[in-house]
Design a protein around this motif. Structure first.
Motif, mmCIF file in Angstrom:
data_model
loop_
_atom_site.group_PDB
_atom_site.id
_atom_site.type_symbol
_atom_site.label_atom_id
_atom_site.label_comp_id
_atom_site.label_asym_id
_atom_site.label_seq_id
_atom_site.Cartn_x
_atom_site.Cartn_y
_atom_site.Cartn_z
ATOM 1 N N VAL A 185 0.854 -1.187 0.000
ATOM 2 C CA VAL A 185 0.000 0.000 0.000
ATOM 3 C C VAL A 185 0.892 1.240 0.000
ATOM 4 N N VAL A 186 0.300 2.362 -0.347
ATOM 5 C CA VAL A 186 1.033 3.632 -0.390
ATOM 6 C C VAL A 186 0.820 4.357 0.928
ATOM 7 N N ILE A 187 1.886 4.469 1.719
ATOM 8 C CA ILE A 187 1.850 5.206 2.978
ATOM 9 C C ILE A 187 2.371 6.607 2.696
ATOM 10 N N LEU A 188 1.536 7.589 2.920
ATOM 11 C CA LEU A 188 1.892 8.965 2.596
ATOM 12 C C LEU A 188 2.727 9.622 3.693
ATOM 13 N N PRO A 189 3.698 10.451 3.336
ATOM 14 C CA PRO A 189 4.363 11.297 4.339
ATOM 15 C C PRO A 189 3.338 12.288 4.890
ATOM 16 N N GLU A 190 3.441 12.618 6.158
ATOM 17 C CA GLU A 190 2.456 13.528 6.754
ATOM 18 C C GLU A 190 2.392 14.869 6.025
ATOM 19 N N GLY A 191 3.522 15.335 5.546
ATOM 20 C CA GLY A 191 3.551 16.613 4.865
ATOM 21 C C GLY A 191 2.841 16.613 3.519
ATOM 22 N N ALA A 192 2.485 15.430 3.026
ATOM 23 C CA ALA A 192 1.829 15.323 1.717
ATOM 24 C C ALA A 192 0.320 15.179 1.819
ATOM 25 N N TYR A 193 -0.221 15.124 3.036
ATOM 26 C CA TYR A 193 -1.653 14.867 3.192
ATOM 27 C C TYR A 193 -2.505 15.894 2.443
ATOM 28 N N GLY A 194 -2.230 17.163 2.663
ATOM 29 C CA GLY A 194 -3.034 18.200 2.037
ATOM 30 C C GLY A 194 -2.920 18.181 0.520
ATOM 31 N N ASP A 195 -1.697 18.006 0.024
ATOM 32 C CA ASP A 195 -1.493 17.974 -1.419
ATOM 33 C C ASP A 195 -2.197 16.777 -2.053
ATOM 34 N N TRP A 196 -2.162 15.630 -1.378
ATOM 35 C CA TRP A 196 -2.818 14.432 -1.905
ATOM 36 C C TRP A 196 -4.330 14.639 -2.017
ATOM 37 N N LEU A 197 -4.924 15.215 -1.013
ATOM 38 C CA LEU A 197 -6.377 15.373 -1.019
ATOM 39 C C LEU A 197 -6.850 16.375 -2.070
ATOM 40 N N THR A 198 -5.992 17.284 -2.473
ATOM 41 C CA THR A 198 -6.400 18.305 -3.438
ATOM 42 C C THR A 198 -5.797 18.101 -4.827
ATOM 43 N N ALA A 199 -4.989 17.060 -4.998
ATOM 44 C CA ALA A 199 -4.314 16.850 -6.279
ATOM 45 C C ALA A 199 -5.297 16.476 -7.379
ATOM 46 N N PRO A 200 -5.087 16.993 -8.592
ATOM 47 C CA PRO A 200 -5.924 16.592 -9.728
ATOM 48 C C PRO A 200 -5.586 15.173 -10.159
ATOM 49 N N ALA A 201 -6.442 14.600 -10.970
ATOM 50 C CA ALA A 201 -6.266 13.209 -11.392
ATOM 51 C C ALA A 201 -4.935 12.985 -12.101
ATOM 52 N N ASP A 202 -4.506 13.956 -12.909
ATOM 53 C CA ASP A 202 -3.273 13.749 -13.665
ATOM 54 C C ASP A 202 -2.021 13.829 -12.799
ATOM 55 N N ALA A 203 -2.181 14.172 -11.514
ATOM 56 C CA ALA A 203 -1.045 14.200 -10.595
ATOM 57 C C ALA A 203 -1.074 13.035 -9.612
ATOM 58 N N THR A 204 -2.056 12.164 -9.733
ATOM 59 C CA THR A 204 -2.211 11.070 -8.771
ATOM 60 C C THR A 204 -0.959 10.227 -8.661
ATOM 61 N N ARG A 205 -0.380 9.853 -9.787
ATOM 62 C CA ARG A 205 0.772 8.945 -9.758
ATOM 63 C C ARG A 205 1.997 9.558 -9.085
ATOM 64 N N ASP A 206 2.058 10.864 -9.002
ATOM 65 C CA ASP A 206 3.206 11.512 -8.360
ATOM 66 C C ASP A 206 3.337 11.111 -6.895
ATOM 67 N N PHE A 207 2.239 10.709 -6.284
ATOM 68 C CA PHE A 207 2.224 10.373 -4.861
ATOM 69 C C PHE A 207 2.411 8.876 -4.600
ATOM 70 N N LEU A 208 2.356 8.071 -5.654
ATOM 71 C CA LEU A 208 2.345 6.616 -5.479
ATOM 72 C C LEU A 208 3.769 6.070 -5.487
ATOM 73 N N VAL A 209 4.468 6.313 -4.390
ATOM 74 C CA VAL A 209 5.863 5.895 -4.239
ATOM 75 C C VAL A 209 6.016 5.131 -2.925
ATOM 76 N N PRO A 210 7.033 4.276 -2.824
ATOM 77 C CA PRO A 210 7.229 3.500 -1.600
ATOM 78 C C PRO A 210 7.563 4.373 -0.404
#
Length: 221
Positions: free
Chosen positions: A184-209
């Motif tokens: 699963v993708v565990i997000l860094p705490e600092g990325a929570y806000g950006d993840w929730l507001t990211a557009p669809a074309d930016a989704t993959r930018d967050f999908l890292v180990p």
């Protein structure tokens, strides 16, 4: 893939770590399994209406196992039996089940004290509990959707996004030999806000180990 996790025992952490204003009603369950009702954090649907009373984030309750908004009202029997608690990030955009949520960037965060994966290296499955080294809760990247049942009621649901883990220094040792490793993708705490507001074309930018050295794997007896 993850089919078992533990939600937060301390509901106050939802406010402190995930930025929600109000705690949801107690679920009465700590160990979460597919099709259970669980808590997920999202940007409110009404966020873009201009109403200043609408918070930036909210904690919602829904079924762990996403049911697409495209599902027909009488289609729950079939859709509800599918394994939709995890979504493969490589195929989710074109999937009937996950495609609507992906295209609409319906991102969510699933708060968790721990996740579990099986260790097969001994020849038998040994449940292993993964937690953060610092003891803080995990924020798992997911998608949410809502569908209308045959009675006209809107039902919420969510799924966890997964990525390949064949080369991950930690998760490559879990699940059965010869099968693709997933995590699963565990997000860094600092990325929570950006993840929730990211557009669809930016989704993959967050999908890292998540960094392996920031997690602890504990075999369960």
């Amino acid at each position: 893939m993850c089919s078992h996790y533990q939600t937060l025992k301390d509901a106050d952490l939802l406010l402190k770590k995930f930025g929600v204003r109000e705690k949801p009603a107690p679920l009465g369950k700590y160990d979460m399994w597919p099709r259970y009702q669980g808590v997920f954090v999202r940007r409110p649907v009404e966020h873009d209406t201009g109403d200043e009373a609408v918070p930036e984030r909210e904690a919602s309750v829904g079924r762990w196992g996403l049911i697409s908004a495209m599902t027909k009202p009488d289609g729950l029997d079939k859709a509800g039996k599918l394994s939709t608690f995890n979504a493969r990030s490589e195929t989710a955009p074109k999937s009937f089940t996950f495609g609507n949520a992906w295209r609409r960037a319906q991102h969510c965060i699933i708060p968790a004290d721990a996740i579990f994966e099986p260790d097969w290296r001994s020849g038998a499955a040994v449940a292993t509990r993964f937690t953060r080294v610092d003891g803080a809760p995990m924020g798992i990247a997911g998608l949410w959707d809502r569908w209308r049942d045959s009675a006209g009621h809107l039902q919420e649901s969510y799924t966890m996004l997964t990525i390949n883990a064949d080369d991950d220094p930690l998760f490559r040792d879990y699940h059965q030999a010869g099968k693709e490793k997933r995590m699963v993708v565990i997000l860094p705490e600092g990325a929570y806000g950006d993840w929730l507001t990211a557009p669809a074309d930016a989704t993959r930018d967050f999908l890292v180990p998540y960094p392996a050295d920031r997690l602890i794997a504990t075999p369960q007896k």
